[in-house]
Design a protein around this motif. Structure first.
Motif, PDB file in Angstrom:
ATOM      1  N   LEU A   1       0.814  -1.221   0.000  1.00  0.00           N
ATOM      2  CA  LEU A   1       0.000   0.000   0.000  1.00  0.00           C
ATOM      3  C   LEU A   1       0.847   1.269   0.000  1.00  0.00           C
ATOM      4  CD1 LEU A   1      -2.740  -1.046   2.588  1.00  0.00           C
ATOM      5  CD2 LEU A   1      -2.972  -0.943   0.103  1.00  0.00           C
ATOM      6  N   ASN A   2       2.145   1.113   0.152  1.00  0.00           N
ATOM      7  CA  ASN A   2       3.001   2.295   0.291  1.00  0.00           C
ATOM      8  C   ASN A   2       3.056   3.163  -0.954  1.00  0.00           C
ATOM      9  OD1 ASN A   2       3.486   1.659   2.907  1.00  0.00           O
ATOM     10  ND2 ASN A   2       5.489   0.705   2.544  1.00  0.00           N
ATOM     11  N   VAL A   3       2.646   2.613  -2.105  1.00  0.00           N
ATOM     12  CA  VAL A   3       2.618   3.407  -3.340  1.00  0.00           C
ATOM     13  C   VAL A   3       1.416   4.346  -3.390  1.00  0.00           C
ATOM     14  CG1 VAL A   3       3.902   1.708  -4.696  1.00  0.00           C
ATOM     15  CG2 VAL A   3       1.390   1.547  -4.570  1.00  0.00           C
ATOM     16  N   LYS A   4       0.441   4.121  -2.511  1.00  0.00           N
ATOM     17  CA  LYS A   4      -0.786   4.936  -2.530  1.00  0.00           C
ATOM     18  C   LYS A   4      -0.532   6.316  -1.910  1.00  0.00           C
ATOM     19  CE  LYS A   4      -3.451   1.476  -3.946  1.00  0.00           C
ATOM     20  NZ  LYS A   4      -4.245   1.515  -5.195  1.00  0.00           N
ATOM     21  N   ASP A   5      -1.371   7.283  -2.293  1.00  0.00           N
ATOM     22  CA  ASP A   5      -1.278   8.641  -1.731  1.00  0.00           C
ATOM     23  C   ASP A   5      -1.454   8.626  -0.218  1.00  0.00           C
ATOM     24  OD1 ASP A   5      -0.802   9.979  -4.001  1.00  0.00           O
ATOM     25  OD2 ASP A   5      -2.854  10.702  -4.331  1.00  0.00           O
TER      26      ASP A   5
ATOM     27  N   PRO B   1      -1.747   5.700   2.316  1.00  0.00           N
ATOM     28  CA  PRO B   1      -1.768   4.255   2.584  1.00  0.00           C
ATOM     29  C   PRO B   1      -2.683   3.867   3.751  1.00  0.00           C
ATOM     30  CG  PRO B   1       0.493   5.039   2.288  1.00  0.00           C
ATOM     31  CD  PRO B   1      -0.381   6.249   2.372  1.00  0.00           C
ATOM     32  N   VAL B   2      -2.728   4.697   4.790  1.00  0.00           N
ATOM     33  CA  VAL B   2      -3.551   4.356   5.957  1.00  0.00           C
ATOM     34  C   VAL B   2      -5.031   4.348   5.587  1.00  0.00           C
ATOM     35  CG1 VAL B   2      -4.333   5.198   8.220  1.00  0.00           C
ATOM     36  CG2 VAL B   2      -1.890   5.073   7.709  1.00  0.00           C
ATOM     37  N   PHE B   3      -5.474   5.364   4.857  1.00  0.00           N
ATOM     38  CA  PHE B   3      -6.878   5.389   4.437  1.00  0.00           C
ATOM     39  C   PHE B   3      -7.187   4.210   3.515  1.00  0.00           C
ATOM     40  CE2 PHE B   3      -9.967   6.695   1.136  1.00  0.00           C
ATOM     41  CZ  PHE B   3     -11.104   6.552   1.916  1.00  0.00           C
ATOM     42  N   GLU B   4      -6.277   3.938   2.583  1.00  0.00           N
ATOM     43  CA  GLU B   4      -6.476   2.817   1.641  1.00  0.00           C
ATOM     44  C   GLU B   4      -6.597   1.493   2.408  1.00  0.00           C
ATOM     45  OE1 GLU B   4      -7.253   1.546  -2.112  1.00  0.00           O
ATOM     46  OE2 GLU B   4      -6.883   3.625  -1.503  1.00  0.00           O
ATOM     47  N   PHE B   5      -5.727   1.339   3.406  1.00  0.00           N
ATOM     48  CA  PHE B   5      -5.766   0.140   4.253  1.00  0.00           C
ATOM     49  C   PHE B   5      -7.125   0.035   4.948  1.00  0.00           C
ATOM     50  CE2 PHE B   5      -5.021  -1.714   8.540  1.00  0.00           C
ATOM     51  CZ  PHE B   5      -4.587  -2.976   8.165  1.00  0.00           C
TER      52      PHE B   5
END
Lengths: 271, 271
Positions: A14-18, A20-24
């Motif tokens: 998920l680290n590539v996401k803007d 990552p915490v929200f995406e998680f």
């Protein structure tokens, strides 16, 4: 479901996401919504990233609200300040973010809890007996009477515990129908006693799973005809896998706990 | 100096600014820096504006740090969670924002304070006896021994207070040299007792000014040869005027308190 979304522990994919915490959180929520009655973000894990972490938290709450689900939301914030400060904390969590409930510390007494109870359909979940080692430092301390006892030649003797006083006294406060209590699952031997003092109040029980509490024991001692328990698991579900399919594994773990709970609820004829 | 910068109370002339709260803090800090030994933002007043409020707080801290002043900074956050959560709160305030100190609640015991004490040059300021009405609910409760006393035919009898236990026990924890205590100025009658238990520990004393505590009384009971007191005033200074010259008026009020303190420090030959 505890959203203890420690930025250093979420799957590296998920680290590539803007954000990552929200995406998680989004993926965990999507996968576990059928099995969860409540989501409980622990605010510490957002705050450690400062205002950016608060943004992830706000986005998570907006996402949950956008689902139009009946799912309950708890800000595990353990706030505890007085009067106008407490009112501002209530505003932060009940108005800005529309949480249904917040965990609060009772140390400062009535006027630190009252501003939260002023909201008709919101809940203050008061720390009573927690699941950590340090809970013995003050919560279960049974105060001594050195001067009287010395006179009587008695060295040590015990009375009422602080956590018992917290429950008894807080239930006399106006708005007390909007109170729940935090009771650690690792303290299940004491849940029977707490249930007697707390009447039908709901208990938020963290510590099942990673911290080793037994769901059957908690239910045997704390369940009411209305259930009366909000059982929380965090790490054992959300960090069950660090791989790409972390959400599927989380769902599997959540389902396992939900099934376990369902059996206990049927045994007690709650459902 | 308490930066309890309630967005609804700051002078209306600042509302045209992009970030009125930061602008308010900046002008208050510029005007009062000669008279203040510490700034203490109360986090509730920032959090009620969500991530935007956290940004104002971060900007305020960056501004204070940019001054290259020796001024001390205290996050009045009253946090109190355990283990990894506490470590994340410590990270938020000690690393992300570089505060020198944070106020914490002792309810959850040792493992809720220890992560803050792990920072060599930072301070955990533990709530002991606070200035609010609700402080009597638990902090000064002297626990009863009903069953023993009933046997002896004694109805009511009292022992050690929770706040005394908090001070005594926390001073035995490793890292306790980095502990201070919050003691409300409205409790000045009890400060003498607290000073006896707390040794030379610094006491953070809010409640002078708007809440009505007397500086002379606090000093008489709590001052050490090293001063030992961090006396806080908030509203009585920062909201002394709602006009355009609010910062000048705040400086005047701060100077007044600083002069009062200087007299007391000279009387005790601390300076």
């Amino acid at each position: 479901m505890g959203l203890d979304s420690d930025p250093t522990k979420i799957p590296s994919c998920l680290n590539v996401k803007d954000d990552p915490v929200f995406e998680f959180n989004k993926r965990i929520i999507d996968a576990t919504l059928p099995y969860a009655v409540a989501y409980k973000p622990n605010i510490a894990f957002y705050e450690s990233s400062g205002s950016e972490g608060w943004k992830s938290l706000e986005k998570t709450m907006n996402y949950i609200k956008s689902l139009n689900s009946e799912v309950f939301t708890i800000a595990d914030a353990k706030r505890g300040d007085i009067g106008n400060s407490a009112a501002h904390y209530a505003k932060a969590f009940f108005e800005k973010m529309d949480f249904d409930a917040i965990t609060v510390s009772p140390y400062m007494g009535y006027d630190s809890i009252e501003p939260f109870l002023a909201y008709e359909d919101k809940w203050a979940i008061i720390l009573a007996l927690t699941s950590n080692v340090g809970s013995v430092d003050f919560q279960v301390t049974q105060f001594q009477l050195p001067y009287l006892l010395e006179k009587l030649g008695i060295k040590t003797c015990y009375g009422k515990s602080l956590y018992e006083l917290v429950i008894e006294k807080s239930l006399t406060w106006s708005g007390s129908k909007n109170i729940m209590f935090v009771v650690g699952a690792t303290q299940s031997g004491m849940i029977k006693n707490i249930r007697e003092i707390a009447g039908d109040s709901f208990l938020l029980v963290p510590g099942v799973g990673a911290q080793g509490g037994s769901l059957r024991e908690v239910s045997a001692n704390g369940m009411t005809s209305d259930c009366g328990l909000l059982v929380n698991a965090s790490r054992s579900i959300i960090f069950a896998s660090g791989e790409k399919d972390f959400d599927k594994i989380a769902a599997r773990e959540a389902l396992k706990l939900q099934k376990e709970m369902e059996i206990l609820l049927r045994e007690r004829e709650v459902i």
